[in-house]
Design a protein around this motif. Structure first.
Motif, PDB file in Angstrom:
ATOM      1  N   GLU A 153       2.240   4.835   0.784  1.00  0.00           N
ATOM      2  CA  GLU A 153       2.106   5.648   1.985  1.00  0.00           C
ATOM      3  C   GLU A 153       1.657   7.069   1.665  1.00  0.00           C
ATOM      4  O   GLU A 153       0.776   7.596   2.321  1.00  0.00           O
ATOM      5  CB  GLU A 153       3.435   5.672   2.735  1.00  0.00           C
ATOM      6  CG  GLU A 153       3.344   6.425   4.021  1.00  0.00           C
ATOM      7  CD  GLU A 153       4.132   5.780   5.114  1.00  0.00           C
ATOM      8  OE1 GLU A 153       4.899   6.499   5.734  1.00  0.00           O
ATOM      9  OE2 GLU A 153       3.979   4.570   5.331  1.00  0.00           O
ATOM     10  N   SER A 154       2.277   7.694   0.664  1.00  0.00           N
ATOM     11  CA  SER A 154       1.902   9.072   0.329  1.00  0.00           C
ATOM     12  C   SER A 154       2.339   9.422  -1.086  1.00  0.00           C
ATOM     13  O   SER A 154       3.234   8.794  -1.644  1.00  0.00           O
ATOM     14  CB  SER A 154       2.521  10.066   1.319  1.00  0.00           C
ATOM     15  OG  SER A 154       3.920  10.017   1.248  1.00  0.00           O
ATOM     16  N   THR A 162       0.836  -1.190   0.000  1.00  0.00           N
ATOM     17  CA  THR A 162       0.000   0.000   0.000  1.00  0.00           C
ATOM     18  C   THR A 162       0.874   1.244   0.000  1.00  0.00           C
ATOM     19  O   THR A 162       1.720   1.395   0.884  1.00  0.00           O
ATOM     20  CB  THR A 162      -0.907   0.017   1.244  1.00  0.00           C
ATOM     21  OG1 THR A 162      -1.686  -1.179   1.248  1.00  0.00           O
ATOM     22  CG2 THR A 162      -1.824   1.222   1.245  1.00  0.00           C
ATOM     23  N   GLU A 169       9.131  -2.972   6.807  1.00  0.00           N
ATOM     24  CA  GLU A 169       8.722  -2.434   8.099  1.00  0.00           C
ATOM     25  C   GLU A 169       9.650  -2.960   9.184  1.00  0.00           C
ATOM     26  O   GLU A 169       9.941  -4.155   9.230  1.00  0.00           O
ATOM     27  CB  GLU A 169       7.278  -2.828   8.396  1.00  0.00           C
ATOM     28  CG  GLU A 169       6.304  -2.141   7.468  1.00  0.00           C
ATOM     29  CD  GLU A 169       4.869  -2.389   7.853  1.00  0.00           C
ATOM     30  OE1 GLU A 169       4.558  -2.330   9.056  1.00  0.00           O
ATOM     31  OE2 GLU A 169       4.072  -2.640   6.944  1.00  0.00           O
ATOM     32  N   ASP A 222       9.614   2.105  14.133  1.00  0.00           N
ATOM     33  CA  ASP A 222       9.139   2.544  12.822  1.00  0.00           C
ATOM     34  C   ASP A 222      10.099   3.511  12.135  1.00  0.00           C
ATOM     35  O   ASP A 222      10.168   3.549  10.914  1.00  0.00           O
ATOM     36  CB  ASP A 222       7.762   3.197  12.978  1.00  0.00           C
ATOM     37  CG  ASP A 222       7.109   3.483  11.650  1.00  0.00           C
ATOM     38  OD1 ASP A 222       7.024   2.553  10.834  1.00  0.00           O
ATOM     39  OD2 ASP A 222       6.699   4.629  11.434  1.00  0.00           O
ATOM     40  N   LEU A 260      11.899   2.959   3.246  1.00  0.00           N
ATOM     41  CA  LEU A 260      10.926   3.514   2.315  1.00  0.00           C
ATOM     42  C   LEU A 260      11.570   3.705   0.951  1.00  0.00           C
ATOM     43  O   LEU A 260      12.796   3.768   0.839  1.00  0.00           O
ATOM     44  CB  LEU A 260      10.411   4.867   2.812  1.00  0.00           C
ATOM     45  CG  LEU A 260       9.441   4.811   3.975  1.00  0.00           C
ATOM     46  CD1 LEU A 260      10.198   4.755   5.280  1.00  0.00           C
ATOM     47  CD2 LEU A 260       8.524   5.985   3.940  1.00  0.00           C
ATOM     48  N   VAL A 310       6.376   2.003   1.807  1.00  0.00           N
ATOM     49  CA  VAL A 310       7.181   1.300   2.802  1.00  0.00           C
ATOM     50  C   VAL A 310       7.580  -0.041   2.196  1.00  0.00           C
ATOM     51  O   VAL A 310       6.727  -0.857   1.852  1.00  0.00           O
ATOM     52  CB  VAL A 310       6.403   1.083   4.123  1.00  0.00           C
ATOM     53  CG1 VAL A 310       7.236   0.264   5.103  1.00  0.00           C
ATOM     54  CG2 VAL A 310       6.007   2.401   4.738  1.00  0.00           C
ATOM     55  N   ARG A 359      13.265   5.701   7.118  1.00  0.00           N
ATOM     56  CA  ARG A 359      12.251   6.711   7.449  1.00  0.00           C
ATOM     57  C   ARG A 359      12.848   7.895   8.211  1.00  0.00           C
ATOM     58  O   ARG A 359      12.488   9.034   7.985  1.00  0.00           O
ATOM     59  CB  ARG A 359      11.121   6.091   8.267  1.00  0.00           C
ATOM     60  CG  ARG A 359       9.996   7.055   8.542  1.00  0.00           C
ATOM     61  CD  ARG A 359       8.925   6.452   9.432  1.00  0.00           C
ATOM     62  NE  ARG A 359       8.247   5.319   8.838  1.00  0.00           N
ATOM     63  CZ  ARG A 359       7.213   5.394   8.004  1.00  0.00           C
ATOM     64  NH1 ARG A 359       6.749   6.558   7.640  1.00  0.00           N
ATOM     65  NH2 ARG A 359       6.637   4.301   7.555  1.00  0.00           N
TER      66      ARG A 359
END
Length: 81
Positions: free
Chosen positions: A20-21, A18, A42, A46, A51, A39, A75
Motif C-alpha cells: 500500500e505505501s 500489493t 480486507e 475499509d 494492515l 493490507v 486501519r
C-alpha cells in the motif's frame, strides 16, 4: 527511488499482495532498510481492514537480504506514541 521500487516489487512477489505505501526508507551499513505497509485482510468497512508493516532489508544493489513483519493493526487504529 530505485531502492524503494525494488523493495516494493520484491515484497509483493514474496507475499502475493500489493504494498500500500512506503512508510520509511533509510541507508544502513551495507544497503537499505525500507518499511512497507501492506493490507493483509480486507474488510468492510475499509477502516477495519488489517494492515501490517514489513521491514525489508536490501543490499547496496537493491537485492533482497531479508524481511520481517514488525507490526500488525487495524486501519482505523491510531498510534499512541
Amino acid at each position: 527511488m530505485s531502492a524503494m521500487r525494488n523493495a516494493r516489487a520484491q515484497l509483493a512477489e514474496l507475499l502475493g499482495r500489493t504494498p500500500e505505501s512506503v512508510t520509511a526508507i533509510g541507508r544502513d551499513g551495507t544497503g537499505w532498510q525500507v518499511d512497507i505497509e501492506v493490507v493483509e485482510l480486507e474488510r468492510i468497512p475499509d477502516s477495519t481492514s488489517i494492515l501490517a508493516v514489513y521491514q525489508v532489508r536490501l543490499d547496496a544493489n537493491g537485492l533482497l537480504l531479508g524481511y520481517a513483519r514488525s507490526r500488525r493493526y487495524t486501519r482505523g487504529q491510531v498510534d499512541r506514541q
